[in-house]
Design a protein around this motif. Structure first.
Motif, PDB file in Angstrom:
ATOM      1  N   ARG A 262      27.186  -0.664  -6.492  1.00 14.66           N
ATOM      2  CA  ARG A 262      27.751   0.740  -6.806  1.00 14.66           C
ATOM      3  C   ARG A 262      27.633   0.929  -8.406  1.00 14.66           C
ATOM      4  O   ARG A 262      27.556   0.042  -9.181  1.00 14.66           O
ATOM      5  CB  ARG A 262      29.136   0.572  -6.399  1.00 14.66           C
ATOM      6  CG  ARG A 262      29.310   0.094  -4.994  1.00 14.66           C
ATOM      7  CD  ARG A 262      30.781   0.190  -4.641  1.00 14.66           C
ATOM      8  NE  ARG A 262      30.888  -0.487  -3.405  1.00 14.66           N
ATOM      9  CZ  ARG A 262      31.058   0.450  -2.251  1.00 14.66           C
ATOM     10  NH1 ARG A 262      31.121   1.534  -2.296  1.00 14.66           N
ATOM     11  NH2 ARG A 262      31.378  -0.415  -1.241  1.00 14.66           N
ATOM     12  N   LEU A 263      27.702   2.147  -8.717  1.00 13.96           N
ATOM     13  CA  LEU A 263      27.917   2.616 -10.061  1.00 13.96           C
ATOM     14  C   LEU A 263      29.107   2.041 -10.564  1.00 13.96           C
ATOM     15  O   LEU A 263      30.050   2.021 -10.143  1.00 13.96           O
ATOM     16  CB  LEU A 263      27.821   4.249 -10.223  1.00 13.96           C
ATOM     17  CG  LEU A 263      26.458   4.869 -10.112  1.00 13.96           C
ATOM     18  CD1 LEU A 263      27.019   6.541 -10.060  1.00 13.96           C
ATOM     19  CD2 LEU A 263      25.505   4.584 -11.009  1.00 13.96           C
ATOM     20  N   LYS A 264      28.968   1.648 -11.762  1.00 13.18           N
ATOM     21  CA  LYS A 264      30.160   1.284 -12.661  1.00 13.18           C
ATOM     22  C   LYS A 264      31.143   2.158 -12.916  1.00 13.18           C
ATOM     23  O   LYS A 264      30.732   3.297 -13.459  1.00 13.18           O
ATOM     24  CB  LYS A 264      29.468   0.464 -13.992  1.00 13.18           C
ATOM     25  CG  LYS A 264      30.585  -0.170 -14.827  1.00 13.18           C
ATOM     26  CD  LYS A 264      30.015  -0.874 -16.150  1.00 13.18           C
ATOM     27  CE  LYS A 264      30.919  -1.368 -16.866  1.00 13.18           C
ATOM     28  NZ  LYS A 264      30.417  -1.828 -18.138  1.00 13.18           N
ATOM     29  N   LYS A 265      32.288   1.881 -12.864  1.00 10.44           N
ATOM     30  CA  LYS A 265      33.284   3.075 -13.074  1.00 10.44           C
ATOM     31  C   LYS A 265      33.627   2.950 -14.619  1.00 10.44           C
ATOM     32  O   LYS A 265      33.733   1.832 -15.011  1.00 10.44           O
ATOM     33  CB  LYS A 265      34.533   2.831 -12.059  1.00 10.44           C
ATOM     34  CG  LYS A 265      34.332   2.784 -10.739  1.00 10.44           C
ATOM     35  CD  LYS A 265      35.593   2.525  -9.938  1.00 10.44           C
ATOM     36  CE  LYS A 265      35.359   2.734  -8.617  1.00 10.44           C
ATOM     37  NZ  LYS A 265      36.506   2.356  -7.725  1.00 10.44           N
ATOM     38  N   PRO A 266      33.793   4.150 -15.216  1.00  6.03           N
ATOM     39  CA  PRO A 266      34.153   4.146 -16.561  1.00  6.03           C
ATOM     40  C   PRO A 266      35.702   3.445 -16.802  1.00  6.03           C
ATOM     41  O   PRO A 266      36.640   3.754 -15.767  1.00  6.03           O
ATOM     42  CB  PRO A 266      34.516   5.501 -16.783  1.00  6.03           C
ATOM     43  CG  PRO A 266      34.163   6.141 -15.505  1.00  6.03           C
ATOM     44  CD  PRO A 266      33.689   5.404 -14.558  1.00  6.03           C
TER      45      PRO A 266
ATOM     46  N   GLY B  80      17.406   8.283 -19.326  1.00  5.70           N
ATOM     47  CA  GLY B  80      17.586   9.002 -18.353  1.00  5.70           C
ATOM     48  C   GLY B  80      18.062   8.384 -17.371  1.00  5.70           C
ATOM     49  O   GLY B  80      18.000   8.919 -16.150  1.00  5.70           O
ATOM     50  N   THR B  81      19.015   7.281 -17.726  1.00  2.00           N
ATOM     51  CA  THR B  81      19.734   6.707 -16.202  1.00  2.00           C
ATOM     52  C   THR B  81      20.866   7.537 -15.859  1.00  2.00           C
ATOM     53  O   THR B  81      21.467   8.285 -16.826  1.00  2.00           O
ATOM     54  CB  THR B  81      19.942   5.282 -16.643  1.00  2.00           C
ATOM     55  OG1 THR B  81      20.724   5.207 -17.789  1.00  2.00           O
ATOM     56  CG2 THR B  81      18.633   4.613 -17.035  1.00  2.00           C
ATOM     57  N   GLN B  82      21.392   7.030 -14.736  1.00  2.00           N
ATOM     58  CA  GLN B  82      22.707   7.878 -14.359  1.00  2.00           C
ATOM     59  C   GLN B  82      23.611   6.996 -14.368  1.00  2.00           C
ATOM     60  O   GLN B  82      25.008   7.515 -14.057  1.00  2.00           O
ATOM     61  CB  GLN B  82      22.521   8.620 -13.080  1.00  2.00           C
ATOM     62  CG  GLN B  82      21.390   9.689 -13.123  1.00  2.00           C
ATOM     63  CD  GLN B  82      21.019  10.276 -11.848  1.00  2.00           C
ATOM     64  OE1 GLN B  82      21.579   9.701 -10.840  1.00  2.00           O
ATOM     65  NE2 GLN B  82      20.351  11.263 -11.731  1.00  2.00           N
ATOM     66  N   GLY B  83      23.841   5.786 -14.670  1.00  6.67           N
ATOM     67  CA  GLY B  83      25.048   4.753 -14.907  1.00  6.67           C
ATOM     68  C   GLY B  83      24.220   3.271 -14.535  1.00  6.67           C
ATOM     69  O   GLY B  83      23.097   3.211 -14.644  1.00  6.67           O
ATOM     70  N   THR B  84      25.121   2.411 -14.655  1.00  8.92           N
ATOM     71  CA  THR B  84      24.709   1.026 -14.561  1.00  8.92           C
ATOM     72  C   THR B  84      25.411   0.612 -13.092  1.00  8.92           C
ATOM     73  O   THR B  84      26.453   0.997 -12.709  1.00  8.92           O
ATOM     74  CB  THR B  84      25.584   0.280 -15.700  1.00  8.92           C
ATOM     75  OG1 THR B  84      25.397   0.678 -16.905  1.00  8.92           O
ATOM     76  CG2 THR B  84      25.278  -1.232 -15.553  1.00  8.92           C
TER      77      THR B  84
END
Length: 62
Positions: free
Chosen positions: A57-61, A42-46
């Motif tokens: 910050r959220l890790k970019k793909p 259920g996470t939204q990113g790393t």
């Protein structure tokens, strides 16, 4: 002799293409595994830490 050089050239190109294909397939498999893991938990990113500002910050793909 020119046939041998041409054959070796084609073999080298095929080998490089094969290695590129395998690398892309592994990258795609890792990305799909990360997405599946995010959906399970259920996470939204790393989050990754920016070394300059110290902010997360959220890790970019890739």
């Amino acid at each position: 002799m020119p046939q041998l050089i041409l054959l070796l050239l084609f073999a080298a190109i095929a080998w490089i293409g094969y290695r590129k294909f395998v690398a892309d397939a592994e990258k795609l498999a890792r990305r799909q595994q990360d997405v599946r893991r995010q959906q399970e938990t259920g996470t939204q990113g790393t989050l990754v830490k920016d070394p300059v500002t110290g902010e997360y910050r959220l890790k970019k793909p890739e």
